[in-house]
Design an enzyme around this catalytic site. Structure first.
Site, PDB file in Angstrom:
ATOM      1  N   ARG A   1       0.839  -1.210   0.000  1.00 41.39           N
ATOM      2  CA  ARG A   1       0.000   0.000   0.000  1.00 41.39           C
ATOM      3  C   ARG A   1       0.870   1.254   0.000  1.00 41.39           C
ATOM      4  O   ARG A   1       0.564   2.239  -0.673  1.00 41.39           O
ATOM      5  CB  ARG A   1      -0.954  -0.022   1.206  1.00 41.39           C
ATOM      6  CG  ARG A   1      -2.041   1.038   1.109  1.00 41.39           C
ATOM      7  CD  ARG A   1      -3.128   0.823   2.147  1.00 41.39           C
ATOM      8  NE  ARG A   1      -2.592   0.924   3.503  1.00 41.39           N
ATOM      9  CZ  ARG A   1      -3.301   0.634   4.605  1.00 41.39           C
ATOM     10  NH1 ARG A   1      -4.550   0.211   4.501  1.00 41.39           N
ATOM     11  NH2 ARG A   1      -2.756   0.748   5.797  1.00 41.39           N
TER      12      ARG A   1
ATOM     13  N   LYS B   1      -2.651   6.457   1.478  1.00 41.23           N
ATOM     14  CA  LYS B   1      -2.448   6.915   2.855  1.00 41.23           C
ATOM     15  C   LYS B   1      -1.535   8.140   2.860  1.00 41.23           C
ATOM     16  O   LYS B   1      -0.393   8.101   3.341  1.00 41.23           O
ATOM     17  CB  LYS B   1      -1.896   5.765   3.704  1.00 41.23           C
ATOM     18  CG  LYS B   1      -2.392   5.821   5.140  1.00 41.23           C
ATOM     19  CD  LYS B   1      -2.293   4.471   5.811  1.00 41.23           C
ATOM     20  CE  LYS B   1      -2.358   4.563   7.317  1.00 41.23           C
ATOM     21  NZ  LYS B   1      -3.541   5.190   7.860  1.00 41.23           N
TER      22      LYS B   1
ATOM     23  N   GLU C   1     -16.172   6.274   4.827  1.00 37.57           N
ATOM     24  CA  GLU C   1     -15.467   5.738   5.990  1.00 37.57           C
ATOM     25  C   GLU C   1     -15.357   6.822   7.046  1.00 37.57           C
ATOM     26  O   GLU C   1     -15.980   7.884   6.912  1.00 37.57           O
ATOM     27  CB  GLU C   1     -14.101   5.193   5.576  1.00 37.57           C
ATOM     28  CG  GLU C   1     -13.176   6.220   4.950  1.00 37.57           C
ATOM     29  CD  GLU C   1     -11.775   5.668   4.678  1.00 37.57           C
ATOM     30  OE1 GLU C   1     -11.296   4.804   5.425  1.00 37.57           O
ATOM     31  OE2 GLU C   1     -11.154   6.130   3.718  1.00 37.57           O
TER      32      GLU C   1
HETATM   33  N1  PLP Z   1      -9.226   4.222   6.751  1.00 39.02           N
HETATM   34  C1  PLP Z   1      -8.413   5.204   7.134  1.00 39.02           C
HETATM   35  C2  PLP Z   1      -8.714   6.584   6.693  1.00 39.02           C
HETATM   36  C3  PLP Z   1      -7.292   4.907   7.938  1.00 39.02           C
HETATM   37  O1  PLP Z   1      -6.476   5.874   8.333  1.00 39.02           O
HETATM   38  C4  PLP Z   1      -7.050   3.584   8.319  1.00 39.02           C
HETATM   39  C5  PLP Z   1      -5.876   3.238   9.104  1.00 39.02           C
HETATM   40  O2  PLP Z   1      -4.905   2.749   8.654  1.00 39.02           O
HETATM   41  C6  PLP Z   1      -7.943   2.599   7.907  1.00 39.02           C
HETATM   42  C7  PLP Z   1      -9.021   2.953   7.120  1.00 39.02           C
HETATM   43  C8  PLP Z   1      -7.730   1.173   8.280  1.00 39.02           C
HETATM   44  O3  PLP Z   1      -6.724   0.587   7.517  1.00 39.02           O
HETATM   45  P1  PLP Z   1      -5.875  -0.614   8.076  1.00 39.02           P
HETATM   46  O4  PLP Z   1      -6.848  -1.676   8.453  1.00 39.02           O
HETATM   47  O5  PLP Z   1      -5.028  -1.025   6.932  1.00 39.02           O
HETATM   48  O6  PLP Z   1      -5.112  -0.110   9.236  1.00 39.02           O
HETATM   49  C1  COI Z   2      -3.972   3.116  11.635  1.00 37.76           C
HETATM   50  O1  COI Z   2      -4.956   2.485  12.022  1.00 37.76           O
HETATM   51  O2  COI Z   2      -2.845   2.615  11.564  1.00 37.76           O
HETATM   52  C2  COI Z   2      -4.086   4.506  11.215  1.00 37.76           C
HETATM   53  O3  COI Z   2      -3.205   4.978  10.564  1.00 37.76           O
HETATM   54  C3  COI Z   2      -5.247   5.299  11.627  1.00 37.76           C
HETATM   55  C4  COI Z   2      -4.896   6.531  12.351  1.00 37.76           C
HETATM   56  C5  COI Z   2      -6.184   7.216  12.659  1.00 37.76           C
HETATM   57  C6  COI Z   2      -4.124   6.297  13.607  1.00 37.76           C
END
Ligand code: PLP
Ligand code: COI
Length: 340
Positions: A82, A184, A220
């Protein structure tokens, strides 16, 4: 390995300086070999591209102590991939995926005393990030970059742990249809700071963002994807090109189908149908699965039947199975758990 003397169970989601972090620099078209360092400070020019034009992106993943005392990470290959995609979209040189995984291992190993003990409720959060560091004044990408990973022990992202949250429907948009919502980028979080401050002031834990084009579909929150459970026990998650492809969400959809025998579908979710769901949760690395009890849309309340005291039953099964895999209580699918 002797652990640090911390109140592990009392940790919130905050920054604690640990012993070592990884740094690699990109200059003259190539990444250097990278080192672990004690130095947590970064010195850069006043005109660094990251400071002027926010050319920065990050990742988040965790290291866990398993029931039998191993130290493991969860699916770091997906974070590596990612971040690679994010870097390309931001015109940054991607950090090689194999080196990303190697750097994660080095940082966890060097900070093993900071990996919270099994059963403490805390984990070691890893924050890889990449930014443009040389001076840039005309709007263009930097030529020099730094990739870093630091580690910090963390507890629950939302205060109150597993208590259901109350969210509000935001008047702001998180991401444009052809924008950067699917990567991200730091800029996605910068734009969410005002909405989250406003939401917190009004007593809400997070914002539910709707699609910017029509404001009829669920996207989201600022830091997590949604999962819903229908009254006939199907797991549903919103499909959109402008939300972050959550690794937790992708894992949960697999867990729902392959471990729990549930139907699970990723599809567009209209805001209209949210009131008909039986359960709602937020999923992400930081959020794990945080149950949602209520969503307030400009004074109109949507209250989920699972209530404000406990996680809904299917959300709980998903939570127990996912954390069971992460903590070594359940057999993982091939490649999900990387031992340090
Ligand atoms: N959506 C957003 C905007 C986020 O910052 C995160 C955190 O990483 C997620 C979703 C969840 O992603 P992940 O499950 O890969 O941590
Ligand atoms: C994560 O879950 O790793 C994120 O980056 C989300 C953030 C709001 C801490």
């Amino acid at each position: 390995m002797e652990k640090k003397d911390l109140d592990w169970s009392g940790l919130g989601f905050g920054y604690v300086k640990t012993d070592k972090r990884y740094v690699s620099n990109f200059k003259n078209g190539a990444w250097d070999e990278g080192v672990l360092t004690d130095d947590a400070d970064i010195v850069m020019n006043e005109c660094a591209c990251v400071l002027q034009y926010a050319q920065t992106c990050f990742e988040g993943l965790k290291a866990y102590t398993t029931e039998d005392g191993r130290t493991v990470c969860f699916r770091p290959d997906l974070n590596a991939a990612r971040m690679y995609d994010t870097a390309l979209r931001l015109e940054m040189p991607p950090f090689p995926k194999d080196r990303f995984i190697d750097a994660v291992k080095q940082v966890v190993k060097a900070n093993e005393a900071w990996v919270p003990p099994y059963g403490s409720g805390a984990t070691l959060y890893l924050r890889p990030y990449l930014f443009g560091i040389n001076p840039v004044i005309g709007v263009k990408p930097a030529d020099e970059y730094q990739f870093r990973i630091f580690a910090t022990p963390v507890g629950p992202y939302f205060k109150g742990g597993a208590k259901p949250l109350t969210l509000c429907v935001s008047d702001f948009d998180r991401a444009a249809p052809h924008g950067t919502g699917h990567i991200k980028a730091g800029l996605n979080y910068a734009m969410s700071l005002h909405p989250i401050v406003e939401a917190h002031k009004a007593g809400f834990a997070e914002n539910m963002y709707l699609d910017a084009a029509t404001r009829t579909k669920v996207e989201e929150t600022g830091g997590a994807n949604f999962i819903f459970v229908t009254k006939d026990n199907k797991v549903v998650t919103p499909k959109s090109n402008s939300i972050l492809p959550s690794i937790t969400r992708r894992s949960l959809m697999y867990v729902a189908k392959e471990y729990l025998g549930l139907e699970a579908e990723e599809r567009e979710v209209s805001f209209e149908e949210v009131k008909d769901f039986a359960e709602c949760g937020l999923c992400g690395t930081a959020a794990v699965i945080s149950p949602v009890g209520k969503i307030v849309d400009h004074g109109t309340e949507i209250c989920f039947p699972s209530g404000m005291e406990e996680m809904g039953p299917t959300t709980k099964k998903l939570y127990d199975t996912l954390t069971g895999i992460q903590m070594g209580r359940l057999d993982p699918p091939e490649g999900w758990i990387v031992e340090i």
